[in-house]
Design an enzyme around this catalytic site. Structure first.
Site, PDB file in Angstrom:
ATOM      1  N   SER A  33       0.800  -1.225   0.000  1.00 48.82           N
ATOM      2  CA  SER A  33       0.000   0.000   0.000  1.00 48.82           C
ATOM      3  C   SER A  33       0.833   1.276   0.000  1.00 48.82           C
ATOM      4  CB  SER A  33      -0.959  -0.008   1.194  1.00 48.82           C
ATOM      5  OG  SER A  33      -0.245  -0.115   2.407  1.00 48.82           O
ATOM      6  N   ASP A  88      10.652   0.099  -0.979  1.00 49.90           N
ATOM      7  CA  ASP A  88       9.579  -0.812  -0.597  1.00 49.90           C
ATOM      8  C   ASP A  88       9.115  -0.480   0.810  1.00 49.90           C
ATOM      9  OD1 ASP A  88       7.743  -2.866  -0.788  1.00 49.90           O
ATOM     10  OD2 ASP A  88       9.227  -4.464  -1.004  1.00 49.90           O
ATOM     11  N   ALA A  90       7.233  -1.987   4.579  1.00 51.99           N
ATOM     12  CA  ALA A  90       7.439  -3.086   5.526  1.00 51.99           C
ATOM     13  C   ALA A  90       6.136  -3.289   6.276  1.00 51.99           C
ATOM     14  CB  ALA A  90       8.574  -2.773   6.503  1.00 51.99           C
ATOM     15  N   ASP A  91       5.990  -4.478   6.852  1.00 52.47           N
ATOM     16  CA  ASP A  91       4.782  -4.777   7.611  1.00 52.47           C
ATOM     17  C   ASP A  91       4.879  -4.300   9.053  1.00 52.47           C
ATOM     18  OD1 ASP A  91       3.343  -6.285   5.519  1.00 52.47           O
ATOM     19  OD2 ASP A  91       5.098  -7.570   5.661  1.00 52.47           O
ATOM     20  N   LYS A 101       9.023  -8.071   6.691  1.00 55.25           N
ATOM     21  CA  LYS A 101       8.640  -7.829   5.304  1.00 55.25           C
ATOM     22  C   LYS A 101       8.014  -9.086   4.737  1.00 55.25           C
ATOM     23  CE  LYS A 101      10.786  -5.656   2.322  1.00 55.25           C
ATOM     24  NZ  LYS A 101       9.452  -5.123   2.051  1.00 55.25           N
ATOM     25  N   GLY A 102       7.252  -8.926   3.688  1.00 61.23           N
ATOM     26  CA  GLY A 102       6.757 -10.079   2.949  1.00 61.23           C
ATOM     27  C   GLY A 102       5.463 -10.662   3.443  1.00 61.23           C
ATOM     28  N   GLY A 103       4.790  -9.986   4.355  1.00 65.62           N
ATOM     29  CA  GLY A 103       3.525 -10.505   4.856  1.00 65.62           C
ATOM     30  C   GLY A 103       2.467 -10.588   3.774  1.00 65.62           C
ATOM     31  N   GLY A 104       2.642  -9.779   2.729  1.00 65.53           N
ATOM     32  CA  GLY A 104       1.680  -9.804   1.630  1.00 65.53           C
ATOM     33  C   GLY A 104       1.918 -10.914   0.632  1.00 65.53           C
ATOM     34  N   GLU A 110      10.730  -9.815  -3.295  1.00 62.75           N
ATOM     35  CA  GLU A 110      11.199  -8.594  -2.629  1.00 62.75           C
ATOM     36  C   GLU A 110      12.639  -8.770  -2.170  1.00 62.75           C
ATOM     37  OE1 GLU A 110       8.450  -7.841   0.573  1.00 62.75           O
ATOM     38  OE2 GLU A 110       6.958  -6.966  -0.752  1.00 62.75           O
TER      39      GLU A 110
END
Length: 160
Positions: A33, A88, A90-91, A101-104, A110
């Protein structure tokens, strides 16, 4: 009309591009987002002529589709292995700037793109700032086929 959170994400995404992307660069485009607004800004600056001769590497299919819709030139790591900058989100971010990172779901792409960048710009709004990593967000785990059983045993042995 944008929510205050989306406005903060837009400001962060635009500032990252304004401060760190220059003509002639190879740029990693993140996913999510906040990164969405960085991609949008690259497209705006290319269209206006403020940016020229850049090549971008997207970290997901969603980002690739957004970049293509904005006429941003794209390639993959197969064509260019060195990036000047990657931007980028981050979560979650802790007080020591450790990231989740990478929760999506774009974790592998990435990581592969961002590790090849000379500079990694992480953009987040204040909703992503946490006291400690873990409790606030499920940690993504990457499991590769060649050692999947080992990885599962290692995770199973972790404390609760």
């Amino acid at each position: 009309d944008m929510s205050p959170t989306d406005k903060a994400k837009q400001l962060a995404g635009y500032k990252a591009v304004d401060d760190h992307v220059e003509s002639g660069m190879t740029v990693g485009l993140g996913t999510g987002s906040t990164a969405y607004f960085a991609v949008e800004r690259v497209g705006q600056k290319l269209k206006s002529g403020e940016l020229k001769d850049i090549m971008c590497i997207p970290t997901s299919e969603r980002t690739r589709e957004q970049a293509e819709s904005l006429d941003i030139p794209l390639c993959t790591l197969n064509e260019r292995s060195e990036l000047d900058v990657a931007i980028d989100g981050a979560d979650a971010v802790d007080p020591d700037y450790a990231l989740v990172k990478g929760g999506g779901g774009a974790l592998l792409r990435e990581k592969m793109v961002e590790v090849m960048a000379k500079k990694f710009i992480c953009i987040v709004d204040d909703s992503k700032l946490v006291d400690g990593l873990g409790p606030s967000f499920a940690l993504p785990v990457e499991i590769t086929p060649f050692c999947s059983e080992h990885t599962l045993r290692t995770i199973a042995a972790l404390p609760e």
